[in-house]
Design an enzyme around this catalytic site. Structure first.
Site, PDB file in Angstrom:
ATOM      1  N   GLY A  46      25.811 109.433 -35.069  1.00  0.00           N
ATOM      2  CA  GLY A  46      27.219 109.065 -35.164  1.00  0.00           C
ATOM      3  C   GLY A  46      27.705 108.533 -33.829  1.00  0.00           C
ATOM      4  O   GLY A  46      27.145 108.851 -32.776  1.00  0.00           O
ATOM      5  N   GLN A  51      33.847 106.137 -27.512  1.00  0.00           N
ATOM      6  CA  GLN A  51      32.616 106.376 -26.740  1.00  0.00           C
ATOM      7  C   GLN A  51      32.057 105.085 -26.149  1.00  0.00           C
ATOM      8  O   GLN A  51      31.270 105.125 -25.216  1.00  0.00           O
ATOM      9  CB  GLN A  51      31.550 107.046 -27.604  1.00  0.00           C
ATOM     10  CG  GLN A  51      31.889 108.480 -27.977  1.00  0.00           C
ATOM     11  CD  GLN A  51      30.810 109.076 -28.832  1.00  0.00           C
ATOM     12  OE1 GLN A  51      30.824 108.914 -30.054  1.00  0.00           O
ATOM     13  NE2 GLN A  51      29.858 109.744 -28.196  1.00  0.00           N
ATOM     14  N   CYS A  95      25.952 115.365 -28.463  1.00  0.00           N
ATOM     15  CA  CYS A  95      26.848 114.207 -28.385  1.00  0.00           C
ATOM     16  C   CYS A  95      26.240 113.173 -27.448  1.00  0.00           C
ATOM     17  O   CYS A  95      25.747 113.531 -26.374  1.00  0.00           O
ATOM     18  CB  CYS A  95      28.211 114.664 -27.879  1.00  0.00           C
ATOM     19  SG  CYS A  95      29.430 113.347 -27.752  1.00  0.00           S
ATOM     20  N   LEU A  96      26.312 111.907 -27.847  1.00  0.00           N
ATOM     21  CA  LEU A  96      25.768 110.841 -26.990  1.00  0.00           C
ATOM     22  C   LEU A  96      26.539 110.728 -25.677  1.00  0.00           C
ATOM     23  O   LEU A  96      25.998 110.222 -24.695  1.00  0.00           O
ATOM     24  CB  LEU A  96      25.781 109.503 -27.740  1.00  0.00           C
ATOM     25  CG  LEU A  96      24.883 109.453 -28.979  1.00  0.00           C
ATOM     26  CD1 LEU A  96      25.045 108.111 -29.701  1.00  0.00           C
ATOM     27  CD2 LEU A  96      23.423 109.692 -28.608  1.00  0.00           C
ATOM     28  N   HIS A 137      32.894 115.694 -36.328  1.00  0.00           N
ATOM     29  CA  HIS A 137      32.623 115.519 -34.896  1.00  0.00           C
ATOM     30  C   HIS A 137      33.160 114.157 -34.437  1.00  0.00           C
ATOM     31  O   HIS A 137      33.824 114.053 -33.400  1.00  0.00           O
ATOM     32  CB  HIS A 137      31.106 115.635 -34.670  1.00  0.00           C
ATOM     33  CG  HIS A 137      30.649 115.349 -33.287  1.00  0.00           C
ATOM     34  ND1 HIS A 137      30.103 116.325 -32.478  1.00  0.00           N
ATOM     35  CD2 HIS A 137      30.621 114.203 -32.552  1.00  0.00           C
ATOM     36  CE1 HIS A 137      29.765 115.769 -31.309  1.00  0.00           C
ATOM     37  NE2 HIS A 137      30.070 114.489 -31.342  1.00  0.00           N
ATOM     38  N   GLU A 138      32.862 113.108 -35.214  1.00  0.00           N
ATOM     39  CA  GLU A 138      33.281 111.752 -34.814  1.00  0.00           C
ATOM     40  C   GLU A 138      34.793 111.574 -34.916  1.00  0.00           C
ATOM     41  O   GLU A 138      35.407 110.937 -34.056  1.00  0.00           O
ATOM     42  CB  GLU A 138      32.539 110.691 -35.637  1.00  0.00           C
ATOM     43  CG  GLU A 138      31.023 110.701 -35.472  1.00  0.00           C
ATOM     44  CD  GLU A 138      30.534 110.662 -34.036  1.00  0.00           C
ATOM     45  OE1 GLU A 138      31.217 110.095 -33.156  1.00  0.00           O
ATOM     46  OE2 GLU A 138      29.449 111.215 -33.771  1.00  0.00           O
ATOM     47  N   HIS A 141      36.498 112.806 -31.924  1.00  0.00           N
ATOM     48  CA  HIS A 141      36.510 111.848 -30.807  1.00  0.00           C
ATOM     49  C   HIS A 141      37.760 110.973 -30.853  1.00  0.00           C
ATOM     50  O   HIS A 141      38.316 110.614 -29.810  1.00  0.00           O
ATOM     51  CB  HIS A 141      35.276 110.932 -30.849  1.00  0.00           C
ATOM     52  CG  HIS A 141      34.062 111.489 -30.193  1.00  0.00           C
ATOM     53  ND1 HIS A 141      34.001 111.748 -28.841  1.00  0.00           N
ATOM     54  CD2 HIS A 141      32.848 111.816 -30.699  1.00  0.00           C
ATOM     55  CE1 HIS A 141      32.798 112.220 -28.539  1.00  0.00           C
ATOM     56  NE2 HIS A 141      32.083 112.281 -29.649  1.00  0.00           N
TER      57      HIS A 141
END
Length: 173
Positions: A46, A51, A95-96, A137-138, A141
């Protein structure tokens, strides 16, 4: 399509609430393609627009992890959770924007989400399992919230210090 740089925590843009996408344009479709390419390259399941330094309410995801499975990329524009289950699930999230750090986060086990697709049409779907965790989660963000915000302060501070050190090392080359 182009790979985009992924912001690393602590970056103030990751803590900002994003603006809704006003209309689904060719620029938005290009951003979606870039985000999917960046997510797959990372590799991740994701990615949210903030991000990659785009302060818009847009996420991409693909939770098909089996190598034999057909990829199932999704682009969700202006997504919002319209229903969530009382049942909870715990998942070891990463997380990226917080590389190589993982922690257990508890969230609703199922959610129903409404969003616009790349044609500007309203979609609505119920997610469970990894897909439910990922979409929540996304969407977090988009509201300036990271998975570490669910952790106890000491653990959150420890991860933040590791990320500050990583950023210094990356700056030095």
């Amino acid at each position: 399509m182009a790979l985009r740089n992924i912001l690393i925590h602590p970056d103030p843009r990751l803590k900002k609430v994003t603006a809704p996408v006003a209309s689904v344009s060719d620029d938005i479709r290009r951003l979606a393609d870039d985000m999917l390419e960046t997510m797959y390259d990372a590799p991740g399941i994701g990615l949210a627009a903030p991000q990659v330094a785009q302060m818009l309410r847009m996420i991409v995801m693909d939770c098909e992890k089996d190598e034999d499975a057909t990829p199932a990329p999704m682009v969700l524009i202006n997504p919002q959770v319209v229903w969530s289950s009382d049942e909870r699930s715990v998942y070891d999230e990463g997380c990226l924007s917080i590389p190589d750090q993982y922690a257990e986060v508890e969230r609703p086990a199922e959610v129903e989400v409404e969003w616009l697709n790349l044609d500007g049409k309203t979609q609505r779907e119920k997610f469970d399992g990894l897909w439910a965790t990922c979409v929540q989660h996304e969407i977090d963000h988009l509201d300036g919230k990271l998975f570490i915000d669910y952790l106890k302060p000491l653990k959150r501070q420890m991860i933040t210090r590791k990320m500050q050190k990583l950023k210094r090392e990356m700056a030095r080359g």
